[in-house]
Design a protein around this motif. Structure first.
Motif, short mmCIF file in Angstrom:
data_model
loop_
_atom_site.label_atom_id
_atom_site.label_comp_id
_atom_site.label_asym_id
_atom_site.label_seq_id
_atom_site.Cartn_x
_atom_site.Cartn_y
_atom_site.Cartn_z
N VAL A 16 0.84 -1.34 0.09
CA VAL A 16 0.01 0.01 0.06
C VAL A 16 0.82 1.44 -0.05
CG1 VAL A 16 -1.89 -0.96 0.96
CG2 VAL A 16 -0.26 -0.02 2.44
N ALA A 17 2.27 1.17 0.32
CA ALA A 17 3.12 2.45 0.24
C ALA A 17 4.50 1.71 0.15
CB ALA A 17 2.91 3.41 1.49
N LYS A 18 5.29 2.77 -0.60
CA LYS A 18 6.55 2.36 -0.78
C LYS A 18 7.61 3.43 -0.93
CE LYS A 18 8.50 -1.10 -4.49
NZ LYS A 18 8.03 -1.51 -5.69
N SER A 19 8.78 3.27 -0.36
CA SER A 19 9.85 4.21 -0.44
C SER A 19 10.98 3.64 -0.91
CB SER A 19 10.16 4.94 0.93
OG SER A 19 11.03 3.98 1.80
N ARG A 20 12.19 4.29 -0.82
CA ARG A 20 13.57 3.49 -1.38
C ARG A 20 13.78 2.61 -0.27
NH1 ARG A 20 18.57 4.77 0.35
NH2 ARG A 20 18.11 6.69 1.69
N LEU A 21 13.63 2.74 0.98
CA LEU A 21 14.08 1.59 2.03
C LEU A 21 12.87 0.68 2.46
CD1 LEU A 21 16.04 3.93 4.20
CD2 LEU A 21 16.92 2.35 2.47
N PHE A 22 11.56 1.31 2.50
CA PHE A 22 10.55 0.38 3.00
C PHE A 22 9.36 0.14 2.23
CE2 PHE A 22 12.48 3.06 6.44
CZ PHE A 22 13.17 2.06 7.04
#
Length: 184
Positions: A16-22
């Motif tokens: 449901v959500a994404k970043s460079r790390l998580f």
């Protein structure tokens, strides 16, 4: 007598959500009593970590002071890091010591495997006690040199109340190391 619990059935999983790390996952769960709920967690990365309590032959703990973006300040804690692919926890512990404090260890004793927040994370961290240190430096991935802090083991109680020493994993590692060092 404790009742044996059956884990809930996972009906659906999606990012449901994404970043460079998580990555954050949503899990649709059905519990054994029929109740359904949506939980969120950090998507498991499959990589675990290590933290090491190094003790010198003179009875000093070796800590590092490094910047922590979460608290927006410098924190005092023990050397730590991720286990690289193909590496054992023992190998990772020795590598992290060399990268962060410039010492390796001839003796690494596993103290305990811990989980930071099991409701949200699955990654485990193995805590080690390191003895019989020898000088060896490896290049690390930190953006600036880490501040090495020597702290006498016999003053560990003062470390527990030090304002910069607040990370739960470091406190846990220290308490387990002290228990081992006292022979309990």
């Amino acid at each position: 007598m404790t009742k044996k619990l059956t884990p809930p059935e996972i009906l659906d999983t999606k990012v449901v959500a994404k970043s460079r790390l998580f990555q954050i996952e949503s899990l649709e769960l059905r519990f054994s009593n029929g109740e359904e709920r949506t939980y969120e967690r950090m998507k498991p990365s499959g990589r675990n970590a290590v933290m090491i309590v190094p003790v010198t032959e003179n009875g000093d703990l070796l800590l590092v002071r490094e910047y922590a973006a979460g608290t927006e300040r410098y924190e005092l804690g023990f050397p730590k890091g991720l286990i690289d692919l193909g590496e054992t926890a023992l190998d990772a512990a020795n590598r992290e010591l060399k990268e962060e404090i410039g010492f390796g260890a001839n003796q690494l004793l596993p103290l305990k495997e811990v989980v930071l927040a099991p409701s949200y994370f699955s990654s485990k961290m193995t805590l080690f006690l390191a003895h019989d240190l020898y000088p060896e430096k490896l290049e690390g991935d930190e953006p600036e040199p880490l501040d090495l802090v020597r702290w006498p083991v016999n003053q560990a109680e003062a470390l527990l109340s030090h304002i910069d020493f607040g990370e739960a994993r470091s406190i846990t590692a220290l308490l387990l190391a002290l228990k081992h060092l006292s022979g309990q």
